[in-house]
Design an enzyme around this catalytic site. Structure first.
Site: not given
Length: 1328
Positions: A624, A1019, A1023
């Site tokens: 990410d 994080d 996700d």
């Protein structure tokens, strides 16, 4: 180590079907729309205001009660064309994954699921009612197959007799292999016809579970469970529901009449805490989690709550409102552990050794097994208790029953209950609840991993109907959905009816809630197959076959010697325990255990030990961006607004005082101050970090809207339900005007405190629209302003063309190309817009005809550890992907800045030239972001020849370009692009921008389908799905939602991924080394025993004890302590035990060690001092074989050295682990044990000689054996370092020659991504 003795044998047995050939058919996108994802987009904010005003609250914010019944049709009609032009795009397809198949392993796990596999048709079901059913479980996004079975009485009695005759062995086999019991005892039968039957539940990973059918007393009408909202009879249960005990008049689906038959009992079954009820009419099961009440039509119809009788009926259906993880007693856990195949094998071995008079050895192994069982039980009990503590929650709550309020325990809640949310005070929500009245601010980090406060508003009647009809939770419904376990920041009363309270309706309880689904994902994670584990079991099978061959050879000698049959049977079984050593499972987990311990010291925690070895095979890492590669926070660089002419942008305003005020009522400063979703809780500004930074830059102050009197009625006495608790959600003022008095406002002159802006309405941020907007009224103004904030790309669709400066595209490209995050703002003023008209205004009408106001530019800095970590990963030839929701140009800039892509490489970016993501015939143009004249072929994704006028120094090679893909293009390619094009894109693209959480999840699965071993590092905010789907998920967040990821790190940057990969490779190599060592140890001991069996001899009790406990276990434990190599090698370690190199190593070492044992066996018999043993198998010793003889002594002495030095030979060092000598513990073991073995060989004391059943050997014989040991060490070491590679190369060369001559040219076997990449390289080479 002992605690992990059975860690790899802890999976439940499964039945694996035959391996199916993968289908080349395409399937639609599996992009999901989870309720948790929708909840993250809930950003409604409402604040209180506590200041004095000259005007009344109603009038100053444009609210006039006499307008309540006015129609807004005249206002809406003027923007009809805008409604069509700016309507929201439909959501992307959300088709679910088909029933996936794969070949499972009953002990070590399952193979990688091929996304294109389709289940072959099974045998036809028996005639009669349905006996098979496929059920889609939305929470897990997976499909289960139910099959009904009925035990046949005479077969059951026959099975029971077999269990007695085999002393329980048959029962154990049936427990381990339920498929055997099913085939022998049961017959397939319709669900409704089974009595005391079982339901066989098969999941996509081919795990098989047996579930009993329970019959519960249920004296209620059938339509209280199965009604018009339930699925029509089919093989698939869709989200459906039931109604209340009161009969309803709504016609069911398919024209069927409502079934009001009174039931006496209800058949139910449970699978992984999900309940299923059997419909007696259709004969199919229905998921109770999808139950809906047809009376849920509006707030008015549900606000009176349930009767006591209805609550009792629903309590039978749904059970207690508890997420209660079932915990077994110590006795139950002990039985499960002892009856595991590994421990049954241990118990049988201990009994065998005791019968064979190996009392000391049997006692030691029994002690180790008891310690292992005890340690495992304690750890299992602790894990269950921790999970129970985290999931179980109860609190007192006020429920409306029979029209009266009653305080009950939250465990008694049922769907349909109306609960009061303020009294008694709640800290967290005890169930999934739809908010009916009041407003709330909650923290949903438990579910989403994002700690941004989320505002909740009362539900609309349309959303209640959508929920009743089984629709998924969309962004609108999520604004009113209170999830179980989310923490309450603030609750305010509403104005439902006459009461000043906050109400909610319970819609899901227990494990049916969103938190329950999260707990289930932790309890039952996706199985992870790994080739090493499967190969190890097959290798053990090969060793067992070798044991059988060895015994058959020995049996010939036994018969010649006249050994009794009872002794022969004991020796045969003893040989099996030698070839399959008891410590084998422990050695497989040693490297993993040490790696997990080292990672824990670094702040990286692992909840799935099997994933450690998988981390050693990672070849693609997805990151990410925001919060992972870059810092969490954004800093405002400045604001760019139009200059005085309005033709171009003015200079960058880095301070708010430098910002031009602008002309007109809608200004950029007001947009910055109001267009956000911030909250003020106890004086603290909370909300999205980007919004907070933007508002902080203005220096303004923010307060909540002042609540108005609730329960207001119209002139006809009807309650004013549409009026909210606060007419204005938030109020903002410029600096210095937060506090003022009324008399100050009456003074003459200009007063800054008159500037007061109130946010009347907020249109939440929608990811598909990529913008949010607010309706704002300035104090005492006759107009209202609409401000929109969003991605610069969408402003062209909603703003007047003449409002954009001429250098808009150039300036935007400059900032995004240099890695800045850019947000655009626009606005317009509407004269005479009242409060009620503003509330009725449609979003499409509000966000149309705007004037562009300016840009706000944010800096997003790289984390210090990002660039070095990326360079390390690239140097190791690992594929790296950036997966972000940010602007593609910003993502490209960040990727170039951190070194993820080469600065000089051409980056191609796709845009739709025709159609969009929903159009199957859409066309895509791939153009370079740096030079639009350079393009890619739409099908092959190869660089096209540049135009004639274009000068290119060199042709673009495979390494010279990459691709950046946006979420909409990715979605289109998954659904409609040719398979070859999709695969080339997945292999070549390195940046995925504007990706939603579901698209991230989909990307991970698509990469896995090509054969990649995928790691995902994020994080935890958006996700969670990708972290769980990846082979190795590493979360940088410690939020509760991300704990389902296999790895969680306290290290704030991506350097933790490097540590995981290094430890994974070290653990994988350690597992290989330990397995090879244990395999060779078994063969060495097997060779010794087989040679001794040739004349009815064997090793002594203390010889076995010394070898197994004092040599093997310490060395095996010490081998796992070697640290990982500091650098990541360009090649991954192998995960296959049947690779040429591994087989060459093992087979070569077996031949060499066996050759030296054979030499010692025959050498000692030729010596002049040799005395043949006195063997009489018919003497009084019975099962005892003679142990004190020269053959025994020679084999024991030389094999003792082989057990030691072979550990050094197999202790692989660089490039995956440090050198052997850095492992002090292993070096100490080798030195001490080598010295002791030399002492036993050269000068053993008499007591030790008698204890180990040795016979004296002359000095010349001792020296000969010592020289043989030294030669054996040298030969084995040389072969491992040089010979095994030469042999494997020779085998490969011969196999290629045979293949070329036998079948001609054959496609090279391997992963799909290798074939795709190789094809693209070859095609570019041919083009050049």
């Amino acid at each position: 180590m002992l605690g992990n003795l059975a860690s790899y044998f802890s999976r439940a047995p499964s039945v694996a079907p035959d391996e199916r050939a993968p289908s080349r058919g395409r399937r639609p996108s599996g992009v999901r729309r989870k309720s948790s994802d929708a909840s993250r987009r809930s950003r409604a904010r409402s604040q209180e205001l506590g200041s004095e005003h000259a005007l009344s609250d109603d009038e100053q914010w444009g609210y006039f009660s006499n307008e309540e019944d006015e129609s807004l049709e005249d206002y809406a009609s003027q923007d009809t064309h805008e409604l069509e032009q700016f309507a929201s795009n439909p959501p992307s397809p959300s088709a679910s994954l088909p029933l996936l198949t794969g070949q499972g392993d009953p002990i070590f796990g399952d193979t990688r699921i091929n996304m294109y596999d389709e289940r072959e048709p099974a045998l036809p079901p028996p005639p009669g009612p349905p006996s098979r059913q496929t059920i889609y479980i939305a929470d897990e996004d997976t499909t289960m197959r139910f099959t009904g079975y009925q035990p046949v009485p005479w077969k059951s009695w026959l099975w029971l007799l077999g269990c007695w005759l085999t002393l329980g062995v048959l029962a154990l086999v049936g427990r381990w292999l339920p498929g055997l019991w099913l085939r022998f005892v049961c017959q397939e039968k319709g669900f409704k016809d089974t009595t005391n039957g079982v339901i066989v539940v098969e999941n996509p990973y081919t795990d098989v579970f047996l579930s009993k059918v329970d019959k519960v007393e249920y004296p209620y009408p059938s339509d209280t469970v199965f009604n018009a909202l339930s699925s029509s009879p089919s093989s698939t249960v869709r989200p459906s529901g039931a109604n209340t005990p009161t009969p309803h008049n709504k016609p069911p689906m398919n024209g069927a009449a409502p079934n009001t038959e009174i039931l006496s009992e209800l058949c139910m079954t449970e699978y992984r805490y999900s309940r299923f009820a059997l419909n007696p009419t259709s004969g199919l099961f229905m998921m109770l989690s999808s139950w809906r009440d047809p009376s849920w039509k509006s707030v008015k119809t549900v606000q009176n709550g349930l009767s006591a009788a209805v609550r009792e009926q629903r309590k039978i259906l749904f059970g207690d409102n508890l997420i209660d993880v079932k915990g077994k007693s110590i006795g139950g856990l002990l039985v499960d552990e002892v009856l595991h195949p590994f421990y049954v094998f241990q118990v049988a071995s201990i009994i065998l050794w005791s019968v064979d008079d190996y009392y000391y050895y049997a006692f030691c192994i029994a002690l180790i097994s008891l310690i292992s069982i005890g340690t495992t039980l304690i750890e299992t009990k602790r894990t269950i208790e921790r999970m129970r503590e985290m999931s179980r929650f109860t609190c007192p709550v006020s429920v409306r029953v029979d029209g009266n309020w009653k305080v009950v325990d939250s465990s008694q809640l049922v769907p349909g209950d109306i609960v009061e949310l303020i009294t008694p005070a709640l800290a967290v929500f005890p169930a999934d609840i739809l908010l009916l009245s009041g407003d709330a601010i909650v923290n949903e980090s438990m579910l989403t991993g994002e700690s941004v406060p989320v505002s909740k508003i009362p539900v609309k009647d349309s959303n209640i109907i959508s929920w009743r009809d089984g629709e998924e939770i969309d962004s609108n419904m999520a604004k009113s959905f209170l999830y179980t376990g989310t923490r309450i920041i603030r609750l305010r009363p509403g104005n439902l009816g006459e009461e000043n309270q906050a109400f909610g309706m319970v819609v899901r309880t227990g494990f049916n809630t969103t938190k329950g689904a999260l707990i289930r994902s932790m309890l039952f994670p996706k199985p992870m197959g790994f080739k090493f584990y499967r190969d190890s079991m097959r290798f053990i099978g090969v060793l067992a076959c070798i044991a059988g061959l060895g015994f058959m050879a020995s049996s010939v000698k036994f018969i010649e010697l006249g050994v009794p049959w009872s002794t022969m049977c004991v020796r045969a079984l003893d040989l099996i325990t030698i070839v399959v050593p008891p410590a084998l499972p422990a050695t497989l987990s040693i490297g993993t255990s040490f790696s997990i311990g080292r990672l824990r010291k670094l702040g990286i925690f692992c909840i799935s030990p099997n994933r450690v070895n998988v981390a050693g095979k990672i070849n693609v890492v997805c990151f990410d961006k925001t919060g992972t590669l870059t810092e969490d926070g954004l800093d405002v660089l400045g604001v760019r607004t139009l200059d005085r002419t309005g033709a171009v942008f003015g200079e960058l305003s880095s301070e708010v005082v430098d910002l031009p005020l602008g002309t007109g009522k809608a200004t950029l400063l007001y947009a910055l101050a109001t267009c956000h979703a911030l909250k003020s809780i106890n004086g603290e500004i909370l909300g999205d970090p980007l919004d907070a930074k933007m508002f902080e830059w203005t220096g303004w102050t923010l307060e909540e809207g002042k609540p108005t009197a609730n329960g207001t009625k119209k002139s006809d006495g009807r309650p004013a339900h549409e009026r909210p608790a606060a007419l204005v959600q938030t109020v903002v003022r410029p600096p210095g005007s937060a506090q003022f008095k009324l008399e100050d406002a009456l003074k003459s002159g200009k007063h800054a405190h008159f500037l007061e802006l109130g946010v009347i309405r907020v249109f939440e941020f929608v990811s598909s629209l990529r913008r949010m907007s607010v309706i704002v009224k300035r104090l005492k103004s006759s107009s209202m302003e609409i401000y929109v904030k969003g991605a610069p790309e969408v402003m062209a669709d909603i703003c007047d063309k003449d409002s954009f400066p001429a250098d808009y595209e150039d300036l935007l490209a400059y900032y995004t190309k240099n890695g800045f995050r850019v947000i655009a703002l626009a606005g317009r003023s509407i004269e005479g817009l009242s409060w009620l008209k503003a509330q009725r205004l449609k979003r499409e009408q509000a966000e149309a005809g705007l004037r562009f106001l300016g840009l706000i530019i944010f800096e997003n800095k790289l984390k210090p550890g990002t660039a070095p970590a990326i360079q390390i990963l690239r140097a190791a030839h690992l594929g790296i992907r950036m997966v972000t929701g940010d602007n593609p140009r910003t993502a490209i800039s960040v990727a170039r800045e951190c070194g993820l892509v080469n600065v000089s490489a051409h980056m191609f970016y796709p845009t739709f030239t025709y159609g969009d993501a929903q159009a199957p015939d859409a066309k895509i143009n791939w153009a370079s972001v740096d030079d639009e004249d350079l393009k890619l072929d739409e099908y092959s994704l190869k660089p096209l020849p540049p135009p004639h006028h274009h000068t290119v120094e060199d042709e673009i090679t495979y390494q010279d370009y990459s691709m950046a893909v946006t979420g909409d293009v990715f979605k289109w390619m998954v659904n409609y692009a040719p398979l070859e094009t999709l695969q080339r894109m997945l292999v070549k693209a390195q940046i995925y921008a504007r990706m939603s959480p579901d698209e991230k999840h989909e990307l991970v699965e698509r990469l896995q389908s090509l054969g990649y071993t995928v790691a995902f590092c994020g994080d935890g905010a958006n996700d969670c799905g990708a972290l769980k789907a990846a082979d190795v998920g590493l979360s940088l967040s410690e939020a509760e939602a991300s704990v389902a990821a296999p790895f969680t790190s306290r290290i704030p940057d991506i350097s933790c991924m490097i540590e995981v990969i290094k430890e994974g490779r070290a653990a994988l190599v350690t597992s290989f080394s330990c397995f090879k060592y244990m395999a060779l140890y078994s063969i060495i001991q097997f060779t010794s025993i087989t040679l001794l069996y040739s004349f009815a001899s064997t090793l002594g009790d203390f010889q076995f004890l010394y070898i197994d406990l004092f040599i093997i276990i310490p060395i095996a434990v010490a081998m796992g302590r070697t640290l990982p190599y500091p650098d990541i090698h360009t090649k991954r370690p192998t995960a296959s035990l049947v690779s040429k190199k591994v087989l060459a190593s093992i087979i070569g070492q077996i031949i060499l060690t066996s050759a030296f044992q054979f030499w010692a066996f025959f050498w000692v018999r030729k010596q002049s001092w040799y005395e043949p043993p006195d063997i009489d198998p018919h003497d009084d010793n019975g099962l005892d074989f003679e142990t004190r003889n020269y053959e025994n002594t020679a084999l024991f002495l030389i094999s003792s050295f082989q057990y030691i030095f072979i550990a050094a030979v197999f202790s692989i060092g660089p490039p995956y682990r440090k050198q052997l000598w850095t492992n002090a513990f292993l070096m100490g073991c080798l030195v001490v044990l080598g010295a002791f073995s030399t002492f036993v060989l050269m000068d053993p004391p008499t007591a030790l000689t008698l204890l180990l059943d040795l016979v004296p050997v002359p000095l010349s014989g001792k020296l000969t054996l010592l020289v043989a040991v030294v030669i054996n060490v040298g030969v084995c070491w040389t072969f491992e370092e040089w010979g095994s590679k030469q042999v494997s190369d020779l085998i490969g060369f011969v196999s290629r020659i045979i293949t070329d001559h036998s079948s001609g040219r054959r496609m090279k076997e391997g992963k799909a991504y290798k074939a795709v990449e190789g094809g693209m390289r070859r095609s570019l080479t041919l083009t050049d």
